[in-house]
Design a protein around this motif. Structure first.
Motif, PDB file in Angstrom:
ATOM      1  N   GLU A  38      31.782  62.704  47.163  1.00 31.84           N
ATOM      2  CA  GLU A  38      31.041  62.711  45.987  1.00 31.84           C
ATOM      3  C   GLU A  38      29.768  62.798  46.116  1.00 31.84           C
ATOM      4  O   GLU A  38      28.973  63.106  45.311  1.00 31.84           O
ATOM      5  CB  GLU A  38      31.469  61.308  45.383  1.00 31.84           C
ATOM      6  N   ALA A  39      29.242  62.388  47.314  1.00 32.81           N
ATOM      7  CA  ALA A  39      27.793  62.234  47.503  1.00 32.81           C
ATOM      8  C   ALA A  39      27.198  62.948  48.695  1.00 32.81           C
ATOM      9  O   ALA A  39      26.115  62.868  48.932  1.00 32.81           O
ATOM     10  CB  ALA A  39      27.479  60.684  47.799  1.00 32.81           C
ATOM     11  N   GLN A 120      21.730  59.962  48.541  1.00 36.67           N
ATOM     12  CA  GLN A 120      22.682  60.127  47.529  1.00 36.67           C
ATOM     13  C   GLN A 120      24.072  59.374  47.747  1.00 36.67           C
ATOM     14  O   GLN A 120      24.506  58.934  46.659  1.00 36.67           O
ATOM     15  CB  GLN A 120      23.469  61.808  47.542  1.00 36.67           C
ATOM     16  N   ARG A 121      24.374  59.340  49.034  1.00 39.17           N
ATOM     17  CA  ARG A 121      25.630  58.264  49.427  1.00 39.17           C
ATOM     18  C   ARG A 121      25.288  56.817  48.709  1.00 39.17           C
ATOM     19  O   ARG A 121      26.176  56.066  48.251  1.00 39.17           O
ATOM     20  CB  ARG A 121      25.928  58.393  50.733  1.00 39.17           C
ATOM     21  N   TRP A 124      25.417  56.584  45.014  1.00 42.17           N
ATOM     22  CA  TRP A 124      26.796  56.546  44.425  1.00 42.17           C
ATOM     23  C   TRP A 124      27.382  55.506  44.664  1.00 42.17           C
ATOM     24  O   TRP A 124      27.882  54.722  43.782  1.00 42.17           O
ATOM     25  CB  TRP A 124      27.491  57.682  45.291  1.00 42.17           C
ATOM     26  N   GLN A 127      26.024  52.561  42.371  1.00 46.24           N
ATOM     27  CA  GLN A 127      26.464  52.540  40.953  1.00 46.24           C
ATOM     28  C   GLN A 127      27.685  51.908  40.800  1.00 46.24           C
ATOM     29  O   GLN A 127      27.754  51.077  39.941  1.00 46.24           O
ATOM     30  CB  GLN A 127      26.546  54.174  40.645  1.00 46.24           C
TER      31      GLN A 127
END
Length: 153
Positions: A38-39, A120-121, A124, A127
């Protein structure tokens, strides 16, 4: 009780080490896979991320050393290193102790790509954590500290 239902057990029912180990392993592996997929972003693949992280934390390595650390075959590592070099994320130089070998190092561009992927990880995961109750966030925080202590032993 099936091993994957340990988290649903009442607080008073003891959870055996084997059952907890299965639950932790499953949760950690699924989370790790999701973070990777995802990240990582469009710039680098999960495998490239892992190599950049190795070079960033442990310094220059030969492709063979990287392959051994990443548990992949040498041709696979050659493809990863070639892709990273094409993007300018790693550089190659003669090994200082053995000029017949090549040593791979992370470049400033590679450090920037690695930091972007890490950000980014983190975003993610943040969130997902934000949607938890304060009690669940506290529980996860305690669990993270316990796991870090457990691994350090």
């Amino acid at each position: 009780m099936p091993p994957t239902q340990a988290a649903d057990a009442e607080d008073t029912e003891p959870i055996g080490p084997d059952t907890l180990a299965i639950d932790l392993r499953t949760a950690v592996m699924k989370t790790s896979r999701r973070l990777r997929v995802e990240a990582t972003g469009d710039v680098i693949t999960p495998g490239q991320y892992s190599v950049l992280a190795q070079l960033d934390s442990r310094g220059p390595h030969t492709p063979r050393e990287l392959a051994d650390r990443e548990h992949v075959q040498a041709p696979s590592m050659t493809r990863i290193v070639n892709a990273l070099a094409e993007h300018g994320f790693v550089s190659r130089a003669a090994h200082p102790a053995d000029g017949r070998q090549v040593q791979v190092s992370i470049t400033p561009a590679g450090e920037a790509a690695l930091e972007e992927a890490r950000s980014q990880r983190t975003a993610w995961l943040a969130q997902r954590v934000a949607n938890l109750s304060p009690e669940d966030r506290l529980t996860l925080s305690r669990a993270a500290h316990i796991m870090q202590e457990m691994i350090a032993r």
